[in-house]
Design a protein around this motif. Structure first.
Motif, PDB file in Angstrom:
ATOM      1  N   MET A 167       0.839  -1.196   0.000  1.00  0.00           N
ATOM      2  CA  MET A 167       0.000   0.000   0.000  1.00  0.00           C
ATOM      3  C   MET A 167       0.871   1.243   0.000  1.00  0.00           C
ATOM      4  O   MET A 167       1.580   1.516   0.980  1.00  0.00           O
ATOM      5  N   ALA A 168       0.835   1.966  -1.092  1.00  0.00           N
ATOM      6  CA  ALA A 168       1.586   3.208  -1.187  1.00  0.00           C
ATOM      7  C   ALA A 168       0.844   4.322  -0.461  1.00  0.00           C
ATOM      8  O   ALA A 168      -0.388   4.370  -0.450  1.00  0.00           O
ATOM      9  N   GLY A 169       1.622   5.212   0.170  1.00  0.00           N
ATOM     10  CA  GLY A 169       1.029   6.348   0.868  1.00  0.00           C
ATOM     11  C   GLY A 169       0.428   5.997   2.209  1.00  0.00           C
ATOM     12  O   GLY A 169      -0.304   6.791   2.795  1.00  0.00           O
ATOM     13  N   VAL A 170       0.718   4.795   2.736  1.00  0.00           N
ATOM     14  CA  VAL A 170       0.164   4.344   4.011  1.00  0.00           C
ATOM     15  C   VAL A 170       1.308   3.946   4.931  1.00  0.00           C
ATOM     16  O   VAL A 170       2.189   3.184   4.523  1.00  0.00           O
ATOM     17  N   ASP A 171       1.315   4.455   6.169  1.00  0.00           N
ATOM     18  CA  ASP A 171       2.384   4.074   7.088  1.00  0.00           C
ATOM     19  C   ASP A 171       2.080   2.699   7.687  1.00  0.00           C
ATOM     20  O   ASP A 171       0.998   2.143   7.513  1.00  0.00           O
ATOM     21  N   MET A 172       3.052   2.142   8.416  1.00  0.00           N
ATOM     22  CA  MET A 172       2.935   0.771   8.903  1.00  0.00           C
ATOM     23  C   MET A 172       1.784   0.604   9.885  1.00  0.00           C
ATOM     24  O   MET A 172       1.055  -0.393   9.849  1.00  0.00           O
ATOM     25  N   ASN A 173       1.586   1.572  10.770  1.00  0.00           N
ATOM     26  CA  ASN A 173       0.500   1.458  11.744  1.00  0.00           C
ATOM     27  C   ASN A 173      -0.858   1.380  11.053  1.00  0.00           C
ATOM     28  O   ASN A 173      -1.714   0.563  11.400  1.00  0.00           O
ATOM     29  N   GLN A 174      -1.051   2.251  10.067  1.00  0.00           N
ATOM     30  CA  GLN A 174      -2.310   2.254   9.336  1.00  0.00           C
ATOM     31  C   GLN A 174      -2.475   0.973   8.520  1.00  0.00           C
ATOM     32  O   GLN A 174      -3.566   0.412   8.433  1.00  0.00           O
ATOM     33  N   ALA A 175      -1.373   0.501   7.934  1.00  0.00           N
ATOM     34  CA  ALA A 175      -1.434  -0.732   7.152  1.00  0.00           C
ATOM     35  C   ALA A 175      -1.845  -1.916   8.017  1.00  0.00           C
ATOM     36  O   ALA A 175      -2.653  -2.755   7.607  1.00  0.00           O
ATOM     37  N   GLN A 176      -1.315  -1.971   9.233  1.00  0.00           N
ATOM     38  CA  GLN A 176      -1.681  -3.066  10.127  1.00  0.00           C
ATOM     39  C   GLN A 176      -3.135  -2.955  10.565  1.00  0.00           C
ATOM     40  O   GLN A 176      -3.813  -3.973  10.758  1.00  0.00           O
ATOM     41  N   GLN A 177      -3.629  -1.737  10.714  1.00  0.00           N
ATOM     42  CA  GLN A 177      -5.035  -1.559  11.063  1.00  0.00           C
ATOM     43  C   GLN A 177      -5.945  -2.039   9.939  1.00  0.00           C
ATOM     44  O   GLN A 177      -7.026  -2.582  10.175  1.00  0.00           O
ATOM     45  N   ILE A 178      -5.502  -1.843   8.693  1.00  0.00           N
ATOM     46  CA  ILE A 178      -6.345  -2.193   7.546  1.00  0.00           C
ATOM     47  C   ILE A 178      -6.356  -3.690   7.286  1.00  0.00           C
ATOM     48  O   ILE A 178      -7.409  -4.317   7.143  1.00  0.00           O
ATOM     49  N   VAL A 179      -5.170  -4.300   7.226  1.00  0.00           N
ATOM     50  CA  VAL A 179      -5.123  -5.713   6.838  1.00  0.00           C
ATOM     51  C   VAL A 179      -4.413  -6.616   7.833  1.00  0.00           C
ATOM     52  O   VAL A 179      -4.507  -7.844   7.717  1.00  0.00           O
ATOM     53  N   GLY A 180      -3.696  -6.055   8.805  1.00  0.00           N
ATOM     54  CA  GLY A 180      -2.902  -6.894   9.680  1.00  0.00           C
ATOM     55  C   GLY A 180      -3.698  -7.602  10.748  1.00  0.00           C
ATOM     56  O   GLY A 180      -3.253  -8.596  11.301  1.00  0.00           O
ATOM     57  N   LYS A 181      -4.879  -7.113  11.068  1.00  0.00           N
ATOM     58  CA  LYS A 181      -5.695  -7.755  12.074  1.00  0.00           C
ATOM     59  C   LYS A 181      -6.347  -9.014  11.509  1.00  0.00           C
ATOM     60  O   LYS A 181      -6.568  -9.139  10.313  1.00  0.00           O
ATOM     61  N   GLN A 182      -6.692  -9.887  12.420  1.00  0.00           N
ATOM     62  CA  GLN A 182      -7.304 -11.141  12.021  1.00  0.00           C
ATOM     63  C   GLN A 182      -8.616 -10.907  11.276  1.00  0.00           C
ATOM     64  O   GLN A 182      -8.875 -11.501  10.240  1.00  0.00           O
ATOM     65  N   GLY A 183      -9.474 -10.055  11.816  1.00  0.00           N
ATOM     66  CA  GLY A 183     -10.698  -9.670  11.126  1.00  0.00           C
ATOM     67  C   GLY A 183     -11.605 -10.833  10.770  1.00  0.00           C
ATOM     68  O   GLY A 183     -12.150 -10.866   9.690  1.00  0.00           O
TER      69      GLY A 183
END
Length: 370
Positions: A167-183
């Motif tokens: 994901m371009a333009g997204v920092d690591m914290n935001q990236a983990q919030q979007i896809v890193g969680k089990q969900g």
């Protein structure tokens, strides 16, 4: 004479097409100043040329080869119950177990159901991998993230163990919030006391509506969502089996995201009555009235959209490009491009020694860059 030549030049249809394409290209690029007064464009530079992050997710599941003396449908159903997870038949000789088990842990479960583990491979089937990829793409797009790439990593045996998200333009914290969680989203029905039974996972939800007030006219807020035809049939069967259609108050419907309850309520009398005779694909989860009900509906919509993965995942690797490093790469590329254009012009001039030839060729090169 010069005016006539210029007029003839611009009357040539090829020159006119070039000009039109250049104008359309500039419109598409859309150079403009943002609210802070900085010059910006519509160009999407990718992960290497601007701040961005990548995450590699590992599927907590396995594909196993098996043999059994029991009918396969019965064997799969019993195994699913004993393992407390979805077990999907991939082909005549392989099962996908949507929970993390080692081969040694699986052996006794298979033996108890008159089966044997023949082969073992961590990961998921190609069909499930395609589903997970589409879910992640839809999830990322719904959050307005631009220039995202989702790629599954599949072995020669057709089993997918990882999926990589950039994901371009997204920092690591935001990236983990979007896809890193089990969900992982699940629907369960209350049986006896506080006991519940699994009904559906989020992959049975095909669409989620925006929060709205109840179509029944009660004024309550809620979220409408649609089940697949198979999901609707499963939901009807579970509602009847566990008594939710005849005694809704004592058999509440519970929704969980990552094993945390996000919604719990009995079926409405109208829905309970209709499920007695036929399945329904259109459901409405009511969250109450007023501002509080509206806010709960908004939260539930996010949870419904976020929790569609059919299998658990762990973050197996991650990385990021800082904004300053991406800017440095972009500046170096710009310098390299300008130097390349100058070198091309120099070689053409050295070969032809005629400005009338060199200038149009350089302009054409520049137009191709645009």
């Amino acid at each position: 004479m010069k005016q006539e030549r210029i007029k003839d030049l611009f009357s040539d249809w090829r020159v006119l097409v070039l000009i039109v394409l250049l104008v359309l290209s500039v419109i598409a690029i859309y150079p403009h100043f943002d609210s802070n007064g900085n010059l910006t464009t519509n160009l999407q530079y990718g992960l290497d040329f601007q701040q961005g992050s990548w995450i590699q997710l590992e599927f907590k599941a396995e594909v196993v080869g098996f043999t059994t003396t029991e009918p396969v449908d019965t064997f799969v159903a019993n195994l699913s119950k004993s393992l407390d997870t979805d077990v999907v038949q991939v082909d005549a000789n392989h099962l996908e177990i949507r929970k993390s088990y080692t081969q040694a842990e699986l052996q006794p479960y298979f033996a108890a159901e008159d089966g044997t583990v023949v082969s073992y491979q961590p990961g998921i089937s190609a069909t499930t991998a395609d589903l997970v990829k589409q879910i992640l793409v839809d999830k990322i797009n719904s959050m307005g993230t631009k220039d995202a790439k989702v790629n599954t990593i599949t072995g020669l045996n057709g089993v997918t163990q990882y999926v990589r998200v950039e994901m371009a333009g997204v920092d690591m914290n935001q990236a983990q919030q979007i896809v890193g969680k089990q969900g992982k989203f699940e629907i369960r029905i209350q049986t006896t006391g506080n006991q519940t039974e699994h009904v559906l996972y989020g992959d049975s939800i095909t669409s989620v509506a925006v929060p709205s007030q109840s179509p029944a006219g009660s004024g309550n807020w809620g979220v409408g969502f649609t089940l697949s035809s198979d999901g609707a049939a499963t939901f009807q069967n579970a509602a009847i089996t566990y008594g939710a259609t005849t005694d809704p108050a004592d058999h509440k419907l519970t929704m969980l995201l990552d094993n945390q309850s996000v919604y719990s309520a009995p079926l409405s009398q109208a829905l309970a009555g209709s499920l007695q005779s036929e399945p329904t694909t259109q459901l409405f989860a009511s969250t109450g009235s007023g501002t509080s009900g509206e806010q709960q509906a908004t939260n539930l919509e996010i949870q419904l959209r976020a929790g569609a993965l059919p299998v658990d995942v762990d973050i197996a690797g991650s990385g990021s490009t800082s904004a300053s490093l991406g800017q440095h790469y972009m500046e170096m590329c710009l310098i390299a491009g300008i130097l390349a254009l100058i070198m091309v012009a120099f070689v053409i001039f050295y070969r032809y020694r005629e400005p009338r030839i060199v200038l149009p060729m350089v302009l054409i090169n520049a137009s191709e860059i645009v």
